[in-house]
Scaffold this active site. Structure first.
Site, PDB file in Angstrom:
ATOM      1  N   GLU A  96      -8.001  -4.379   6.661  1.00  0.00           N
ATOM      2  CA  GLU A  96      -7.677  -3.221   7.636  1.00  0.00           C
ATOM      3  C   GLU A  96      -8.555  -2.373   7.729  1.00  0.00           C
ATOM      4  O   GLU A  96      -8.366  -1.194   7.247  1.00  0.00           O
ATOM      5  CB  GLU A  96      -6.275  -2.845   6.849  1.00  0.00           C
ATOM      6  CG  GLU A  96      -5.143  -3.544   6.760  1.00  0.00           C
ATOM      7  CD  GLU A  96      -3.683  -2.936   6.337  1.00  0.00           C
ATOM      8  OE1 GLU A  96      -3.893  -1.985   5.600  1.00  0.00           O
ATOM      9  OE2 GLU A  96      -2.423  -3.566   6.711  1.00  0.00           O
ATOM     10  N   GLU A 123      -0.983 -10.759   6.895  1.00  0.00           N
ATOM     11  CA  GLU A 123       0.152  -9.896   6.189  1.00  0.00           C
ATOM     12  C   GLU A 123       1.221  -9.701   6.946  1.00  0.00           C
ATOM     13  O   GLU A 123       0.926  -9.301   8.205  1.00  0.00           O
ATOM     14  CB  GLU A 123      -0.528  -8.524   5.798  1.00  0.00           C
ATOM     15  CG  GLU A 123      -1.337  -8.854   4.657  1.00  0.00           C
ATOM     16  CD  GLU A 123      -1.907  -7.255   4.192  1.00  0.00           C
ATOM     17  OE1 GLU A 123      -1.227  -6.224   4.291  1.00  0.00           O
ATOM     18  OE2 GLU A 123      -3.020  -6.875   3.812  1.00  0.00           O
TER      19      GLU A 123
HETATM   20  C1  BGP Z   1      -1.414  -3.362   4.008  1.00  0.00           C
HETATM   21  C2  BGP Z   1      -2.359  -3.595   2.790  1.00  0.00           C
HETATM   22  C3  BGP Z   1      -1.739  -4.208   1.640  1.00  0.00           C
HETATM   23  C4  BGP Z   1      -0.352  -4.089   1.258  1.00  0.00           C
HETATM   24  C5  BGP Z   1       0.530  -3.802   2.420  1.00  0.00           C
HETATM   25  C6  BGP Z   1       1.988  -3.130   2.161  1.00  0.00           C
HETATM   26  O1  BGP Z   1      -1.665  -1.799   4.440  1.00  0.00           O
HETATM   27  O2  BGP Z   1      -3.435  -4.237   3.271  1.00  0.00           O
HETATM   28  O3  BGP Z   1      -2.824  -3.995   0.506  1.00  0.00           O
HETATM   29  O4  BGP Z   1      -0.164  -3.455   0.263  1.00  0.00           O
HETATM   30  O5  BGP Z   1       0.033  -2.941   3.300  1.00  0.00           O
HETATM   31  O6  BGP Z   1       1.772  -1.911   1.782  1.00  0.00           O
HETATM   32  P1  BGP Z   1       2.365  -1.186   0.720  1.00  0.00           P
HETATM   33  O7  BGP Z   1       1.958  -2.079  -0.623  1.00  0.00           O
HETATM   34  O8  BGP Z   1       2.124   0.189   0.697  1.00  0.00           O
HETATM   35  O9  BGP Z   1       3.900  -1.629   0.792  1.00  0.00           O
END
Ligand code: BGP
Length: 472
Positions: free
Chosen positions: A177, A369
């Site tokens: 990201e 993701e």
């Molecule tokens: C993205 C990241 C992850 C992950 C995901 C979910 O931004 O790449 O590392 O954590 O989001 O977010 P959160 O964990 O805040 O629910």
């Protein structure tokens, strides 16, 4: 889906590994990101971790202790039939301060263990080189990505792992990201602001340094092994105009460009005209090396990976209710339901986003993701019936398959986020769970760390087995 479609799951060292002092690992950025009210100010680079109170708790230091459980976790991934597993290396496990010339052998051995275990089950490793992770020493001594010197440290790290793991790892992602550095500068890129600094200029300089580092990494990777496939990674999600008012439409286009900017450089090889104009209007003059333009042009990525949690929405007048959704400011879209954490749920948005990216870049896409962060409560028999997660994933997988089969988007694979429960990036909570595998641990670190298959575990196994043809 195509026969070689990479179904799997995704995690990152900073949110699952733990073992923060094990085997010579150096301190990393994640080790100083606290739980609680100071988390956001630290992640945004507005509060220095060195000013945190002594009794601060850092959930990333132990996380779910995948350091000690990886064999068990990988066996469970294999049971689900994973074709690939996306995870990240902890840079400071391999280069404890970031400045060493030679890697820490024990750190490499840890990843040898993971990769050999994956290969034993014929699971293709997909490695993120930098997922919200940088040796703390580079942050404190050099100001992290603000400083061009960090490009060399990063490339030294890439060189070591490309050589060491060639023949075993084929897919690499340079930065997770990459656009997150605009929103959570410390979390995303180790950036802390000093008083009076021009924050926009600092962020764009850090972005430039990362973009150049990413292009050099592509060059290096292809020189070391032409079979390597190197990708960039975008926190994606198309921005919808709140209405068909031209002002709303224009605003949505500008918002999309804030994110596309990174991929425009990484996939097309040059700063787009709108970004050059923006920097000019802001009076920002980037420090550039003599070869930067050429390197960016010649070493574009092989594929584009992305995270997708939700679409975004914008109204030009800035009025109305705001909505959550992975730290991207957004207007509330009245047509969408939200998760327990206020993130909109928009499966069709995934199809829209994939098409927008494919139209723009015509490079293979990889969804690395996607998922639903939700509270899971084991019933009296210890079972977790997470039908809400199955519903979310089913709808998103359908949308992804429509993009591939109906629209012709070239898709490499799909790795839902947090396939085993892990620490939330934005909140530091354990209770915001994404996994097919439950981990018995709560927000304050209490629990046995035991792994339990949720209902979604068997469901996802069925999806993979039928190559997406059975979503029931
Ligand atoms: C993205 C990241 C992850 C992950 C995901 C979910 O931004 O790449 O590392 O954590 O989001 O977010 P959160 O964990 O805040 O629910």
């Amino acid at each position: 889906m195509r026969e070689d479609f990479l179904w799997g799951g995704a995690t990152a060292a900073n949110q699952c590994e733990g073992g923060f002092r094990a085997a010579g690992r150096g301190m990393a950025l994640v080790d100083v990101i606290p739980y609680g009210k100071n988390r956001m100010p630290v992640m945004e680079g507005r509060m220095d971790y060195r000013d945190l109170p002594e009794d601060t708790w850092y959930p990333g230091r132990e996380a779910i202790d995948m350091y000690g459980h990886y064999k068990e976790d990988i066996a469970l991934f294999a049971e689900m039939g994973f074709k690939c597993y996306r995870f990240s290396f902890s840079w400071s496990r391999i280069f404890p301060t970031g400045e060493e010339e030679q890697p820490n052998e024990e750190g490499l051995r840890f990843y040898d263990g993971i990769i050999d275990e994956l290969l034993r089950y014929k699971i293709e490793p997909v490695v993120t080189l930098c997922h919200f992770d940088i040796p703390l020493h580079l942050v404190d001594k050099y100001g992290s990505w603000k400083n061009r010197k960090v490009i060399d440290f990063y490339l030294n790290y890439c060189d070591a792992v490309f050589r060491h793991f060639q023949g075993r790892v084929r897919y690499w992602i340079t930065f997770n990201e990459i656009n997150m550095l605009m929103h959570l500068p410390f979390m995303g890129a180790g950036i802390r602001f000093s008083r009076g600094e021009n924050e926009t200029a600092v962020k764009y300089q850090a972005a430039h340094n990362e973009l150049v580092a990413s292009a050099y990494a592509v060059k290096l990777a292809h020189e070391i092994n032409p079979k390597f496939r190197v990708g960039c990674m975008l926190a994606a999600g198309s921005v919808y105009p709140y209405s068909c008012r031209p002002e709303d439409v224009w605003e949505s286009m500008k918002r999309d460009r804030e994110n596309y900017f990174f991929i425009d450089v990484q996939a097309r090889g040059a700063y787009p005209a709108y970004a050059k104009k923006f920097l000019e209007q802001e009076g920002i003059c980037l420090e550039m090396g003599p070869w930067d333009t050429r390197i960016l042009r010649e070493y574009t990525v092989d594929f584009i990976s992305l995270s997708y949690y939700n679409s975004r929405c914008v109204r030009a007048d800035g009025r109305g209710e705001a909505s959550g959704g992975n730290v991207f400011a957004s207007a509330k879209n009245p047509y969408l339901e939200c998760s327990q954490w206020g993130w909109p749920i928009d499966p069709l948005g995934l199809r829209i986003t994939l098409n927008a990216l494919y139209d723009r870049y015509q490079k293979p896409l990889f969804i690395v993701e996607n998922g639903l962060g939700a509270r899971d409560e084991p019933d009296e028999n210890g079972r977790i019936e997470d039908d809400y997660r199955i519903d979310y994933l089913r709808a998103h997988i359908r949308a992804m398959m429509d993009a591939a089969d109906e629209d012709g988007v070239d898709l490499i694979g799909y790795t839902p986020w947090g396939c085993v429960d892990l620490i939330s990036a934005t909140t530091g909570e354990m209770s915001k769970r994404y996994g097919f595998i439950y981990v018995d641990k709560d927000d304050r670190g209490i629990g046995s760390r035991k792994r339990v298959r949720k209902k979604s575990f068997a469901w996802y196994r069925g999806v993979i087995e039928a190559n997406g043809e059975n979503l029931k």
